[in-house]
Design a protein around this motif. Sequence first.
Motif, PDB file in Angstrom:
ATOM      1  N   ARG A 171       0.848  -1.198   0.000  1.00 47.32           N
ATOM      2  CA  ARG A 171       0.000   0.000   0.000  1.00 47.32           C
ATOM      3  C   ARG A 171       0.884   1.249   0.000  1.00 47.32           C
ATOM      4  O   ARG A 171       1.798   1.374   0.813  1.00 47.32           O
ATOM      5  N   TYR A 172       0.568   2.150  -0.916  1.00 48.52           N
ATOM      6  CA  TYR A 172       1.278   3.418  -1.025  1.00 48.52           C
ATOM      7  C   TYR A 172       0.268   4.552  -0.890  1.00 48.52           C
ATOM      8  O   TYR A 172      -0.696   4.619  -1.660  1.00 48.52           O
ATOM      9  N   ASP A 173       0.489   5.435   0.075  1.00 46.95           N
ATOM     10  CA  ASP A 173      -0.378   6.592   0.270  1.00 46.95           C
ATOM     11  C   ASP A 173       0.440   7.855   0.034  1.00 46.95           C
ATOM     12  O   ASP A 173       1.237   8.267   0.892  1.00 46.95           O
ATOM     13  N   PHE A 174       0.260   8.454  -1.159  1.00 48.67           N
ATOM     14  CA  PHE A 174       0.998   9.655  -1.531  1.00 48.67           C
ATOM     15  C   PHE A 174       0.311  10.895  -0.963  1.00 48.67           C
ATOM     16  O   PHE A 174      -0.908  11.042  -1.052  1.00 48.67           O
ATOM     17  N   LYS A 175       1.113  11.809  -0.418  1.00 54.87           N
ATOM     18  CA  LYS A 175       0.600  13.041   0.171  1.00 54.87           C
ATOM     19  C   LYS A 175       0.772  14.210  -0.807  1.00 54.87           C
ATOM     20  O   LYS A 175       1.623  14.156  -1.703  1.00 54.87           O
TER      21      LYS A 175
END
Length: 253
Positions: A25-29
């Motif tokens: 899982r990648y959560d880009f800000k």
Amino acid sequence: MKKLYLSFIFFFFLCLTSCVDIEERYDFKPDGACNVVYGFDMSRAVSVLMNLMTDSVRETPQFNLAKDTTLNFYNALPDSIANKMNAEEIKMAQGSDLAVKMDLKNNIMKVSIKHEAKNAADLQYYLQHLSNISMNSELSNVTQSKQVGGFDAQPLITSQSYYNYEVTPHKFYRIIDKVKFAAFLKKAGAKFAMAKAMLIDMPYKVVLNFAKPVKKINNSKALLSADRKRVTLVTSMDEVMKNPALMNLKIDF
């Protein structure tokens, strides 16, 4: 019974390295930072294997052990290893945590590797060097500590070493290196075959959440959300072994 118990221990950990539900899982800000989580859920494998055991073995202290622990990589390292790390390795370790949730009696075995990347360059460095943690024994020193009950997550991370990455503020590219993947299969193929023979599949899910809409993606198997900010790729290690290109991603955003 001791002989049976020792045989089970060997069989148990042999299977756990391949009987895994994997989720990246990648959560880009909006500021370019990204939280990355590699999740490994071995609960289904535990359930299958525990059904093979006698009541007497299930009641041993080892199988009644329960852990729910989160450790920071750098803080958990012994000085002998920390003193040999360069500045980038220290930064990566300081921004990484290992979480272990283990309750064999209730068929729970989950491990997650978490990292907070400050920007695209930091993310690329982390993705390209994650497997080096295990190769250089830092991961083993953390996961085999008493706090997590002696569990070694090293084999789970080694599989991440067969990707080539290109990460910028506007793109996320990763391509499987076929030579490295073939070498990985040579080492792990027997374990995957064993899991398949036990009718245990190995789902592999990748989720990428972006702060802005995706402009282009090259993987036809990947699903794009209605707002074009989430990419989800669902496959299995069985499918990937047949067609490694399924895991290739070129995303422009």
